[in-house]
Design an enzyme around this catalytic site. Sequence first.
Site: not given
Ligand code: DX5
Ligand code: ZN
Length: 230
Positions: A8, A33, A35, A37, A66, A68, A137, A176
């Site tokens: 990620s 990956h 993320d 947000m 992903h 969010m 998650m 994740d």
């Molecule tokens: C959290 C994200 C993850 C995050 C994971 O909201 O969806 O993908 O980057 O990071 P680690 O492995 O540090 O928990």
């Molecule tokens: Zn993620």
Amino acid sequence: MSVQIAPSILSADFAALGQAVAAVEAGGADLIHVDVMDGHFVPNITIGPPVVKSLKRVATRPLDVHLMIADPDRYIEAFASAGADMLSVHVEVLPHLHRTVHAIKALGVKAGVVLNPSTPVLMLEEIAGDVDFVLVMSVNPGFGGQTFIPRSESKVRDVRTLLDRAGNREALIEIDGGIDAGNVARVVAAGARILVAGNAIFGTADPANATRQLKANAEQALAAAAAPGR
Ligand code: DX5
Ligand code: ZN
């Protein structure tokens, strides 16, 4: 069947994303990956389609995006055209999940659905036969570097059972949040086949090597889980 490692980039240096991608790819990353947000569904704000488009130019591995965000339907097309190869959406924000999943597939992108830690597996009951993958998650989404929630392990098993019962044996389970060398074996044994890791990779001095190590641990766990008598 193998286990895929999806570093990620949330935990990477955002001023040097190209180098971050190159490093983990050199270490054998299977996916990248990403993320996304929006400051609404989760407290944090990260990146949007223009960054995905730039990543697509440098990545040689598929982009696992992903979402969010509070209104994924509005942005699916933009992320698909930016170059997402996989798009996952949270069941918590989608009253018409069936429509969304098929809209993603119609764009030629792999469709995944995501469960927050407090969301029951039951929420997948009617969609289990339609998805390409399920993302469990194992932390509350929003930030990297959080601690793995132990209950996620049995949740992965329950998701696997549900997918198999729906006749969807090809659908993979992704996990994740808080994944590191200490819990890789457990989650792989439970049925996870795509492992996301942010801090465990980019929080180290050598992300390529950390990716390589995590992959080796995962492959070892998979071999052990498949060994006779287990
Ligand atoms: C959290 C994200 C993850 C995050 C994971 O909201 O969806 O993908 O980057 O990071 P680690 O492995 O540090 O928990
Ligand atoms: Zn993620």
